[in-house]
Design a protein around this motif. Structure first.
Motif, mmCIF file in Angstrom:
data_model
loop_
_atom_site.group_PDB
_atom_site.id
_atom_site.type_symbol
_atom_site.label_atom_id
_atom_site.label_comp_id
_atom_site.label_asym_id
_atom_site.label_seq_id
_atom_site.Cartn_x
_atom_site.Cartn_y
_atom_site.Cartn_z
ATOM 1 N N PRO A 111 0.820 -1.219 0.000
ATOM 2 C CA PRO A 111 0.000 0.000 0.000
ATOM 3 C C PRO A 111 0.852 1.266 0.000
ATOM 4 O O PRO A 111 1.906 1.331 0.637
ATOM 5 N N HIS A 112 0.373 2.264 -0.722
ATOM 6 C CA HIS A 112 1.171 3.464 -0.984
ATOM 7 C C HIS A 112 1.645 4.142 0.297
ATOM 8 O O HIS A 112 2.813 4.553 0.397
ATOM 9 N N GLU A 113 0.757 4.253 1.290
ATOM 10 C CA GLU A 113 1.130 5.000 2.491
ATOM 11 C C GLU A 113 2.278 4.323 3.237
ATOM 12 O O GLU A 113 3.176 4.999 3.761
ATOM 13 N N TYR A 114 2.282 2.986 3.272
ATOM 14 C CA TYR A 114 3.385 2.278 3.926
ATOM 15 C C TYR A 114 4.670 2.408 3.107
ATOM 16 O O TYR A 114 5.760 2.574 3.667
ATOM 17 N N THR A 115 4.539 2.302 1.799
ATOM 18 C CA THR A 115 5.716 2.406 0.932
ATOM 19 C C THR A 115 6.423 3.738 1.140
ATOM 20 O O THR A 115 7.647 3.791 1.330
ATOM 21 N N VAL A 116 5.663 4.815 1.120
ATOM 22 C CA VAL A 116 6.254 6.145 1.290
ATOM 23 C C VAL A 116 6.877 6.288 2.674
ATOM 24 O O VAL A 116 8.014 6.765 2.815
ATOM 25 N N GLU A 117 6.160 5.862 3.707
ATOM 26 C CA GLU A 117 6.668 6.016 5.074
ATOM 27 C C GLU A 117 7.964 5.239 5.278
ATOM 28 O O GLU A 117 8.927 5.747 5.875
ATOM 29 N N ILE A 118 8.011 4.014 4.784
ATOM 30 C CA ILE A 118 9.204 3.184 4.964
ATOM 31 C C ILE A 118 10.392 3.773 4.217
ATOM 32 O O ILE A 118 11.492 3.902 4.770
ATOM 33 N N VAL A 119 10.194 4.141 2.962
ATOM 34 C CA VAL A 119 11.304 4.689 2.175
ATOM 35 C C VAL A 119 11.800 5.998 2.777
ATOM 36 O O VAL A 119 13.014 6.215 2.920
ATOM 37 N N GLU A 120 10.880 6.870 3.155
ATOM 38 C CA GLU A 120 11.299 8.165 3.697
ATOM 39 C C GLU A 120 11.947 8.041 5.075
ATOM 40 O O GLU A 120 12.753 8.896 5.455
ATOM 41 N N THR A 121 11.631 6.974 5.803
ATOM 42 C CA THR A 121 12.230 6.763 7.122
ATOM 43 C C THR A 121 13.598 6.104 7.035
ATOM 44 O O THR A 121 14.523 6.474 7.769
ATOM 45 N N LEU A 122 13.757 5.144 6.137
ATOM 46 C CA LEU A 122 14.957 4.309 6.139
ATOM 47 C C LEU A 122 16.045 4.766 5.176
ATOM 48 O O LEU A 122 17.186 4.310 5.289
ATOM 49 N N PHE A 123 15.711 5.650 4.240
ATOM 50 C CA PHE A 123 16.694 6.059 3.243
ATOM 51 C C PHE A 123 16.867 7.572 3.253
ATOM 52 O O PHE A 123 15.955 8.305 3.641
ATOM 53 N N PRO A 124 18.040 8.053 2.825
ATOM 54 C CA PRO A 124 18.263 9.503 2.769
ATOM 55 C C PRO A 124 17.234 10.195 1.875
ATOM 56 O O PRO A 124 16.732 9.612 0.905
ATOM 57 N N GLN A 125 16.942 11.428 2.210
ATOM 58 C CA GLN A 125 15.996 12.203 1.417
ATOM 59 C C GLN A 125 16.555 12.453 0.011
ATOM 60 O O GLN A 125 17.768 12.531 -0.192
ATOM 61 N N ASN A 126 15.640 12.548 -0.934
ATOM 62 C CA ASN A 126 15.965 12.945 -2.315
ATOM 63 C C ASN A 126 16.739 11.902 -3.107
ATOM 64 O O ASN A 126 17.276 12.216 -4.174
ATOM 65 N N LEU A 127 16.802 10.653 -2.612
ATOM 66 C CA LEU A 127 17.394 9.600 -3.436
ATOM 67 C C LEU A 127 16.479 9.261 -4.609
ATOM 68 O O LEU A 127 16.955 8.997 -5.716
ATOM 69 N N PHE A 128 15.170 9.263 -4.349
ATOM 70 C CA PHE A 128 14.202 8.788 -5.336
ATOM 71 C C PHE A 128 13.342 9.944 -5.831
ATOM 72 O O PHE A 128 12.805 10.717 -5.035
ATOM 73 N N SER A 129 13.194 10.019 -7.137
ATOM 74 C CA SER A 129 12.341 11.069 -7.697
ATOM 75 C C SER A 129 10.869 10.752 -7.491
ATOM 76 O O SER A 129 10.038 11.659 -7.428
ATOM 77 N N GLN A 130 10.538 9.455 -7.390
ATOM 78 C CA GLN A 130 9.154 9.050 -7.142
ATOM 79 C C GLN A 130 9.149 7.812 -6.252
ATOM 80 O O GLN A 130 10.014 6.940 -6.380
ATOM 81 N N ILE A 131 8.144 7.750 -5.373
ATOM 82 C CA ILE A 131 7.918 6.588 -4.512
ATOM 83 C C ILE A 131 6.468 6.193 -4.712
ATOM 84 O O ILE A 131 5.559 6.958 -4.366
ATOM 85 N N ARG A 132 6.251 5.027 -5.279
ATOM 86 C CA ARG A 132 4.893 4.617 -5.627
ATOM 87 C C ARG A 132 4.574 3.252 -5.022
ATOM 88 O O ARG A 132 5.216 2.254 -5.349
ATOM 89 N N GLY A 133 3.582 3.221 -4.140
ATOM 90 C CA GLY A 133 2.991 1.965 -3.710
ATOM 91 C C GLY A 133 1.668 1.768 -4.420
ATOM 92 O O GLY A 133 1.266 2.580 -5.261
ATOM 93 N N HIS A 134 0.981 0.693 -4.059
ATOM 94 C CA HIS A 134 -0.299 0.436 -4.719
ATOM 95 C C HIS A 134 -1.357 1.403 -4.214
ATOM 96 O O HIS A 134 -1.491 1.632 -3.011
ATOM 97 N N GLN A 135 -2.103 1.979 -5.157
ATOM 98 C CA GLN A 135 -3.193 2.900 -4.850
ATOM 99 C C GLN A 135 -4.447 2.462 -5.591
ATOM 100 O O GLN A 135 -4.373 1.906 -6.694
ATOM 101 N N GLU A 136 -5.593 2.732 -4.981
ATOM 102 C CA GLU A 136 -6.863 2.426 -5.635
ATOM 103 C C GLU A 136 -6.923 3.124 -6.992
ATOM 104 O O GLU A 136 -6.531 4.283 -7.128
ATOM 105 N N GLY A 137 -7.420 2.397 -7.975
ATOM 106 C CA GLY A 137 -7.554 2.968 -9.306
ATOM 107 C C GLY A 137 -6.361 2.729 -10.209
ATOM 108 O O GLY A 137 -6.419 3.045 -11.400
ATOM 109 N N TYR A 138 -5.281 2.187 -9.644
ATOM 110 C CA TYR A 138 -4.095 1.878 -10.440
ATOM 111 C C TYR A 138 -3.849 0.370 -10.386
ATOM 112 O O TYR A 138 -3.956 -0.235 -9.315
#
Length: 211
Positions: A111-138
């Protein structure tokens, strides 16, 4: 030539199995169902949260899907923090790729919210231009739609991008999207009969050797 990198999350950048297994078993306790050993939980991972829940319940308890889903979400919001770790050497390798001007993104079925939280917590900022988890409609992976959106934002062609993962879902995502598949051997659901990367050095050699 590879010019952009899209990464899976669970089993690729992070070992998330301890946190997922702990939260799942806490949730199963809540609804008075038997726990699963960690090695069994490992086989449930990779196809999104609903499939994790469905597999954990099995056919005999499928009517409790909503109950287990709610309990898992409650526990996972805390349990992932003590049970999710970047694989050794991954962070420094990502920083090398950034210094070499590779655009990077994360694309997960989590799920998108967990994906973003984990990446932003465990990795340095600005490594990734986009962080995408699963979202409704996609659509979920292995559908390449979201990967292609990322690639379009980079103004690259799919053939110029590597999709780096650990499972048959990731391999199929890369193939469906005409990207280069690069698959680690240490994750969850590793495909058979496909050349695997066994270390961060293997990935470094493939990517930096191609640039």
């Amino acid at each position: 030539m590879i010019r952009g990198l899209i990464f899976d999350l669970d089993g690729t950048l992070v070992d998330s199995l301890p946190g997922i297994a702990t939260a799942l078993n806490h949730a199963l306790n809540d609804i008075e169902l038997p726990n699963h050993p960690r090695d069994v939980v490992k086989t449930f991972i990779g196809d999104g949260l609903l499939n994790l829940i469905t597999r954990a319940l099995g056919p005999d308890h499928s009517n409790q899907q909503n109950e287990l889903l709610a309990a898992f979400k409650k526990h996972y919001s805390q349990d992932w923090k003590d049970g999710t770790f970047p694989y050794p050497g991954i962070t420094s390798l990502l920083e090398e790729f950034q210094q070499s001007n590779f655009p990077m993104a994360v694309l997960s079925n989590k799920p998108h919210e967990y994906t973003v939280e984990i990446v932003e917590t465990l990795f340095p900022q600005n490594l990734f231009s986009q962080i995408r988890g699963h979202q409704e409609g996609y659509p979920k992976k292995p559908d390449p739609t979201t990967a292609h959106r990322i690639i379009s934002d980079w103004n690259l062609k799919a053939e110029e991008v590597a999709y780096i993962g650990d499972s048959i879902v990731d391999l199929d995502t890369a193939r469906n999207g005409k990207m280069t598949p690069l698959i680690f051997s240490w994750g969850y659901g590793t495909p058979e009969d496909f050349p695997l990367l066994h270390s961060v050095d293997d990935l470094r050699n493939v990517i930096l050797g191609s640039s």
